[in-house]
Design an enzyme around this catalytic site. Structure first.
Site, mmCIF file in Angstrom:
data_model
loop_
_atom_site.group_PDB
_atom_site.id
_atom_site.type_symbol
_atom_site.label_atom_id
_atom_site.label_comp_id
_atom_site.label_asym_id
_atom_site.label_seq_id
_atom_site.Cartn_x
_atom_site.Cartn_y
_atom_site.Cartn_z
ATOM 1 N N CYS B 104 0.821 -1.189 0.143
ATOM 2 C CA CYS B 104 0.037 0.146 -0.172
ATOM 3 C C CYS B 104 0.800 1.295 0.094
ATOM 4 C CB CYS B 104 -0.935 0.039 1.095
ATOM 5 S SG CYS B 104 -2.124 -1.220 1.183
ATOM 6 N N ILE B 105 2.109 1.014 0.251
ATOM 7 C CA ILE B 105 3.153 2.237 0.464
ATOM 8 C C ILE B 105 3.802 2.341 -0.928
ATOM 9 C CG2 ILE B 105 4.858 3.263 1.701
ATOM 10 C CD1 ILE B 105 2.316 3.492 3.230
#
Lengths: 164, 105
Positions: B104-105
């Site tokens: 997600c990063i």
């Protein structure tokens, strides 16, 4: 291939809380949006302002009292009395920062810089600034502008607004 | 989009539009994939990112996070977004012949 639904092109995310767990979701959503090529605005208001006040942004913490979902490292629910013990909030904050780092989630200041460098915009709420007697000079240098609610809606026009 | 012809070869893709078989990837195919993503020419800086991503994928089994990528490849966030506009992580992975990044990063 993908669904027929219209894609999200812009998000404006309001961050209203100033605890570490109150601030991170907004940052992760904004950064994630930029990674997908979605335009992203972050609007910090009320206690959320702490995340962009230069002297406070590196010291955000976790609240261990009044959080029903708070658990101890081994998974048991944290008894309320334990959360009140001095040092408990600092410990919980340290734990979360450690876990975040493992997942490659940057500290708040670095994360905001990353969002800024990726083209995201960072705004502060004028009313909350006035309420807390804060000036533009108190804010992190990356903050683009101090906005009224009306101006925020203008920036958010045509996109999705998320409140966190 | 399961099968597409690239440079006279039938190439299989997954449902996300990423190359299905990593071994079918080569630099010529990367150039064609880049064109599909709107990148007319791959510069040395593009290749730096692509090669780093492939290296990381072979080591870890997933594409690196943007933070890791910018820290270790020498290409900073601003430049990364200029090189791969509108979604650097996904686009670079696609061109590098890797599956969609899981993080997600």
């Amino acid at each position: 291939m993908a669904d027929q639904q219209e894609e999200i092109k812009k998000v404006s995310i309001i961050v209203s809380r100033g605890s570490l767990d109150g601030v991170y979701p907004g940052l992760i959503l904004a950064n994630g949006a930029r990674m997908e090529g979605i335009e992203a605005n972050l609007f910090f208001t009320f206690f959320g302002l702490d995340a962009i006040v230069d002297k406070r942004m590196d010291k955000l913490s976790i609240v261990t009292v009044g959080n029903a979902a708070m658990r101890l490292p081994w998974g048991q629910k944290m008894p309320t009395w334990l959360g009140t013990i001095p040092g408990m909030a600092a410990f919980a904050t340290w734990m979360m920062k450690k876990e975040m780092e493992k997942l490659d989630v940057p500290p708040v200041r670095e994360f905001l810089q990353m969002i800024k460098d990726s083209g995201g915009e960072i705004y502060a709420c004028k009313l909350a600034m006035d309420m807390f007697h804060l000036k533009k000079e108190d804010l992190w240098e990356g903050v683009s502008e101090v906005l009224t609610v009306g101006e925020f809606y203008q920036k958010a026009a045509g996109g999705t607004v998320l409140f966190t | 989009m399961p099968v597409k012809e690239i440079l006279g070869k039938m190439i299989e893709f997954d449902d996300d539009g990423h190359l299905k078989n990593l071994n079918e990837w080569n630099e010529e195919i990367a150039k064609e994939l880049a064109k599909e993503e709107g990148i007319a020419e791959l510069t040395d800086r593009h290749w730096l990112v692509i090669n780093y991503m492939r290296q990381e994928y072979q080591k870890v089994g997933d594409a690196p996070s943007i933070r890791k990528l910018t820290k270790e490849s020498g290409v900073d966030t601003k430049e990364l977004y200029q090189l791969f506009p509108k979604g650097p992580a996904k686009k670079a992975a696609k061109i590098a012949g890797l599956p969609k990044p899981k993080g997600c990063i």
